[in-house]
Structures are given as structure tokens and as C-alpha cells.
Design an enzyme around this catalytic site. Structure first.
Site, mmCIF file in Angstrom:
data_model
loop_
_atom_site.group_PDB
_atom_site.id
_atom_site.type_symbol
_atom_site.label_atom_id
_atom_site.label_comp_id
_atom_site.label_asym_id
_atom_site.label_seq_id
_atom_site.Cartn_x
_atom_site.Cartn_y
_atom_site.Cartn_z
ATOM 1 C CG ASN A 131 -1.848 -23.931 44.297
ATOM 2 O OD1 ASN A 131 -1.007 -23.058 44.107
ATOM 3 N ND2 ASN A 131 -2.786 -24.199 43.414
ATOM 4 C CG PHE B 54 -13.678 -25.230 41.193
ATOM 5 C CD1 PHE B 54 -13.086 -25.651 40.019
ATOM 6 C CD2 PHE B 54 -15.056 -25.306 41.313
ATOM 7 C CE1 PHE B 54 -13.855 -26.120 38.964
ATOM 8 C CE2 PHE B 54 -15.838 -25.773 40.266
ATOM 9 C CZ PHE B 54 -15.235 -26.184 39.085
ATOM 10 C CD GLU B 55 -5.892 -25.690 42.564
ATOM 11 O OE1 GLU B 55 -4.805 -25.537 43.119
ATOM 12 O OE2 GLU B 55 -6.037 -26.388 41.555
ATOM 13 C CB ALA B 56 -9.469 -20.582 43.846
ATOM 14 N N GLY B 57 -11.320 -22.230 46.281
ATOM 15 C CA GLY B 57 -12.231 -22.066 47.401
ATOM 16 C C GLY B 57 -13.674 -22.491 47.206
#
Lengths: 337, 268
Positions: A131, B54-57
């Protein structure tokens, strides 16, 4: 070394010659796809797994049919799954040649049946990244750099088949990964709010949407709401994507449905499994449910309004009701017609 | 009322073990599913100061609006303290802001290397895998750059292999001295492996997996039997304290009342 999409020098040259004027970029989604998405293109798919995936754009691409596509994304779900389904049903009309990806599945909803089908039958070529790698590759593209250094995933087998180069850092002498920039031909982006010039205000996580939009040669934006330009520029530091990186703006309410659009609608926990189950049945040899799904929801309708009209209103109301994301609600006036 | 639950499920056991492994006031990079339940349980018990990322932000949100279905979903953003995108989350990790990362995979080797990419022969069979898995996502970045990782696995012999088909998320690589440092990685590597049968760690010298504790109903022998390679069995292996009635109540009534993740059957 090979580049998919544009090389860094081609991308620079392309932008140098591009019309960057602040003009009304509203056109129909049909026209936008006709004009900007070509056979053989590398498409940068924005969003993250099933949040703000460019579903409306992808459905339109499928209706028109595009072949030999390369799909570039970090983590995605519905958008590549829909394109894969179209390829499975008729590869003379739609086909994916290659994916540059970190993850394709649906998290809590399950794995991607058609990624399994296409790869296990050797029907597409893959380039695996993490990612962070895909995000940093788009970022390098948006920064105008040919590569970007990165500290993960050193030691992973991904490095044996992707284009990353590992070499000793000239300053620390320790190994470091260099990732080639990604410059897709077209970025496919869905946001909550945009103005007629293409300025976008993303609510909730930005994912890598700004990076993808700014790295790509062209960018198609769908938005849940078109808003007044003055309301957009009242908060300049909340503009996530600047107008001059956008080619076409289309107001498509529910353009990310059945996925999540932060502040507006949550994942549809009925419809996503409905589609995924049809894909899973295809993988196991039963083609009919997938064909039926596409005939009903994609080929059988003109546009996203037609698609949404097929979903019970109570189901739409529910995904709106349970959506917990916040947005700057009072900060804009919806653009009148 | 008895102190310990008598009807806990394997998932609830994993959640409780994961929760008790976490340390208060640490920053924990979380994946979807059981890790989020474990973090929330820890916050409600001994670790109110744990900061989820969380990796999405999203950094430091409250998880009180229902369990997120995705690490990019709106429920990860509620009252977050910082919210940009993937690059920012991974940059934080690379910089050293993330103390622990929760990761998993379809198979694991004795050195804590994980596969979540493909089953089949690699590299020659890369474009024709026997089974294609979803891919790394952010797991390999967490494996490299979180200071420590906690690995969650279903404990079956076929998932614990001396050799795995593909290394997606690196652990201690081949176990040789300083292998991670020499490869250029920033983080220290796997800290614990939590499964449906045991809690494991890694030997300081050889970096091979060692048994730390057996979960209720398991013995040293039953754990070894379910592991496809030889575990190091130290003298001080102990029986892990079972989930308490209160921990199970919190999971069922407060954290995951809809049973999204905890009641879900673990795939056999």
C-alpha cells in the site's frame, strides 16, 4: 526499465502542453469517458478498498467497453471487481491486461472472487506492491520525481517481480528501496464536493486521491455534490485537488455506491454481497447470476441514476442514516441548476 | 458469579489474548477485524491510552460508532486526532511513531515471515498461482516499519510451514544475525504470534518461533501437533488465563454486538 502509462519525462511534457485554464469543466460522464479513456490506457483508480471508489465512472467505461487496460491502485475492491466481471462476461468488449496493485479484496465482505479467477487462469498480468509503495509511487508522480525512496517492504518477495530497485543509500550506506513514479493516463476519482472548475474538497480520509489526480495525464472527477465556487475557495487549505489537474467534472450523486462516501452514505451491506456472491458463483462455474447482475444494474440502465432507481429507497435511506462521517456541512451552497 | 467465561469462542480467545498483549499509551497500527476488537477491548480494560492508527489515514479516533468494516471506512474517522491519507499514515510508521502493528497472513514460517499474496510456486508460477490471495495491502509496510508486530493466525498445520510459498510481510527473514537490519528495515520485527491455540514469541538467538503459553484446552503437545514445524519449547511455558466473564461481556455487548468479526466462523 519500462513505464506503464506515461514516463516521467512524457508526463512532464504532457502537462507543459496542457490547457490549465480555469474553465467550466462540466460535461456528461458519457462524453468524459469517450474523450479521455482509451483502449490500452493505464487507469489510476482512486479511493480505498470500497470507500470512494469511482463506481459511476467504471460502470460507464463498462457500458462503452474498453480493452487492454492497466489498473493501478493501492487497495481497491468494487472498481476493479466490476471491470473484471465485465471482462469475464465478454472479453471482446472489456478487458484488463495488467494490474499494479497492493490489495484487491473487500475486507469484511470477503476476498475478490474474480482476482482469483483471472490470475489462477493466467488471464491477466500482475505487479505486486505494498500500500505504501503504490501510494508513494503516485506521490512521486505528483511531485515530478522519477522515483521515490522507501523503507518497506525490504526483504519481501514482492521485490523479485516488481520494478523496485534496492541499492545502498548514498548517505547511510544501508539498503533502501527506490520505487518508480506512477503516471497513469487517466485518474478516476470520486469526491464528495467539487466546483465547476474541478476544485475538489474531500471529506474524511483523502486516501491517495490527490496524488493520483496530480500524477495522471488526465483526471475525471465525479462528485456527490457540485457546490458554489465561492464556497469552495472560502477554505482554500481544504481544497484537496486543485482545478488545473482536473479535466472533467460530473455531478453524480451516489457515484461511489454501493461503497462508502464519507459523510454521505455508508457501505451497503446488502448490495456489496449481492454483487460479490454473483462473482463468486462465476468463479465456481455458474455464469448466469453475474450476467444477470450486469444486465440488470449496468447494461440495463443509462447511468447511475438508473442504477440507484433499482435499489429500494429504504436501502438507500439506511446507508445514509448509518453513515457516521462528518463533513463541513454548513460550509457550502449546493450549486443550483 | 464465576470469574472466567465458560462459553467463549476461539475468536473471543484471540481477541482477549491480543488485548492483554497490548500496552497502555502505545500507538497501535490496526487492520480490519479481530485486531480492532482487541484494541477496543484493551482500551476498555487496561489500556485507555492506546492510540489506534488506520492505514487509510485516521489517527487516534474513537471506535464508539460501531466497528469499522474497513480500515478506510468512516467509522475509523470519528473524533480522529489527525486525518490525511495513506502516505501520511505510512510516513508516520516509517518515522517511528507506530509502536505496534497487528498483521496476519495465510501462512507463516518459523521466523515470522508471512504470506498473503499467493499459494503456488514462486517466482516461476507468479502469473499462474494455485490460489491467489488479496495481496499485501499495508501489512508488509507494517511488518517492516512498525517497531514491533503482533501476528494473528488461525492455528493449523498447513498454515505453519518451515518454508512458505511467498514472503509478503518479512519477519526475521532467514533468522541469521541482524537479518532485518542488513536488509535495511527500520522496525524490530515480530513480537508475538497469537493463534487459536497458543501465544508464541521468538528465540533471541535463533529468531525461531517459541511457545510462550498454551490457550485453554490446549497442551504443549496439541500445539506442537498443530504446527507444521518444530517449535522451541522452553521450560517456563504456562497456561494462559482464560477470558473473564467481563471481557467476554464487553466483546459481545459493547464492542461487537452485531457479531461482525467475533461470531464469524473462522475459515477452516
Amino acid at each position: 526499465m519500462y513505464w506503464t502509462g506515461l514516463s516521467p519525462d512524457e508526463a512532464r511534457q504532457f502537462l507543459a502542453n496542457k490547457d490549465k485554464s480555469k474553465r467550466d469543466k462540466r460535461i456528461s460522464l458519457k462524453e468524459a469517458v469517450q474523450k479521455y479513456v482509451k483502449d490500452g490506457d493505464n487507469l489510476g483508480i482512486a479511493g480505498f478498498v470500497n470507500a470512494r471508489q469511482p463506481i459511476a465512472i467504471v460502470h460507464e467505461i463498462i457500458r462503452q467497453g474498453r480493452k487492454d487496460l492497466t489498473l493501478s491502485f493501492q487497495s481497491a475492491g468494487l472498481a476493479p471487481e466490476y471491470l473484471a466481471g465485465a471482462m469475464c462476461l465478454d472479453d471482446s468488449k472489456n478487458s484488463i491486461k495488467r494490474m499494479e496493485l497492493a490489495y484487491l479484496a473487500h475486507e469484511a465482505f470477503g476476498i475478490s472472487p474474480l482476482l482469483r479467477y483471472l490470475t489462477e487462469n493466467s488471464l491477466i498480468e500482475l505487479e505486486d506492491w505494498s500500500n505504501y509503495n503504490m501510494s508513494a509511487r503516485f506521490k512521486a508522480g505528483s511531485m515530478g520525481l522519477p522515483f521515490i525512496p522507501c523503507r518497506s517492504p525490504l526483504g519481501s518477495d514482492m521485490l523479485k517481480t516488481n520494478r523496485a530497485v534496492v541499492q545502498d543509500c548514498p548517505f547511510t550506506d544501508r539498503p533502501i528501496m527506490l520505487l518508480p513514479a506512477s503516471h497513469p493516463n487517466v485518474a478516476l476519482v470520486h469526491v464528495q464536493e467539487a466546483d465547476i472548475y474541478g476544485n475538489c474538497r474531500i471529506q474524511g480520509p483523502t486516501f491517495t486521491c490527490p496524488e493520483i489526480a496530480m500524477a495522471s495525464a488526465h483526471c475525471i472527477v465525479t462528485c456527490d455534490r457540485l457546490i458554489e465556487h465561492d464556497d469552495m475557495t472560502r477554505y482554500p487549505n481544504r481544497i484537496s485537488i486543485p482545478y488545473f489537474s482536473v479535466d472533467a467534472v460530473i455531478e453524480v450523486p451516489y457515484g461511489a455506491y454501493p461503497g462508502n462516501s464519507g459523510g454521505l452514505y455508508y457501505y451497503d451491506e446488502k448490495h456489496i454481497p449481492e454483487f460479490r456472491n454473483a462473482c463468486e458463483k462465476f468463479r465456481k462455474g455458474d455464469r448466469a447470476p453475474l450476467q444477470e447482475y450486469y444486465d440488470n444494474y449496468i447494461f440495463g440502465v443509462e447511468n447511475t441514476t438508473g442504477f440507484i432507481n433499482k435499489i429500494p429507497l429504504s436501502q438507500i435511506q439506511y446507508v445514509e442514516k448509518i453513515e457516521p462521517g462528518i463533513r463541513l456541512d454548513a460550509a457550502y451552497t449546493v450549486l443550483g441548476s | 458469579m464465576p470469574k472466567y467465561s465458560e462459553d467463549f469462542t476461539p475468536q473471543e480467545m484471540i481477541v482477549v489474548a491480543g488485548s492483554r498483549t497490548l500496552i497502555d499509551n502505545k500507538v497501535v497500527f490496526a487492520g480490519t477485524g479481530l485486531p480492532m476488537v482487541a484494541i477496543t477491548l484493551a482500551q476498555l480494560t487496561h489500556g485507555p491510552g492506546i492510540v489506534p492508527v488506520f492505514e487509510a489515514g485516521a489517527v487516534g479516533p474513537e471506535l464508539s460508532r460501531g466497528l469499522p468494516l474497513s480500515v478506510g471506512g468512516s467509522r475509523t474517522t470519528y473524533k480522529a486526532n489527525y486525518l490525511l491519507g495513506l502516505n501520511s499514515a505510512f510516513e508516520l510508521t516509517q518515522r517511528g511513531f507506530c509502536d505496534f502493528g497487528f498483521i496476519g497472513g495465510a501462512e507463516i514460517d518459523p521466523y515470522g515471515n508471512l504470506n498473503s499474496t499467493m499459494m503456488g510456486s514462486f517466482p516461476d508460477g507468479y502469473n499462474k498461482p494455485k490460489t491467489r490471495l488479496p495481496g499485501s495491502g499495508g501489512a508488509s509496510d507494517m511488518a517492516c516499519s512498525c517497531e514491533r508486530t503482533i501476528i494473528i493466525m488461525v492455528h493449523e498445520p498447513r498454515r505453519f510451514n518451515e518454508k512458505i510459498d511467498y514472503i509478503t510481510s518479512p519477519g526475521y527473514l532467514d533468522g541469521s544475525p541482524n537479518a532485518r537490519w542488513r536488509a535495511g528495515m527500520a522496525g524490530q520485527g515480530p513480537y508475538r504470534v497469537i493463534t487459536t491455540k497458543a501465544i508464541m514469541g521468538f528465540d533471541d538467538e535463533t529468531k525461531r518461533m517459541k511457545l510462550i503459553a498454551t490457550l485453554p484446552g490446549e497442551t504443549v503437545e496439541s500445539v506442537q501437533e498443530a504446527t507444521g514445524f518444530k517449535l522451541i519449547i522452553p521450560d517456563d511455558v504456562y497456561a494462559f488465563e482464560p477470558p473473564t466473564v467481563e471481557e467476554v461481556r464487553l466483546i459481545r455487548e459493547v464492542i461487537d454486538p452485531k457479531g461482525y468479526f467475533v461470531r464469524k466462523k473462522i475459515k477452516e
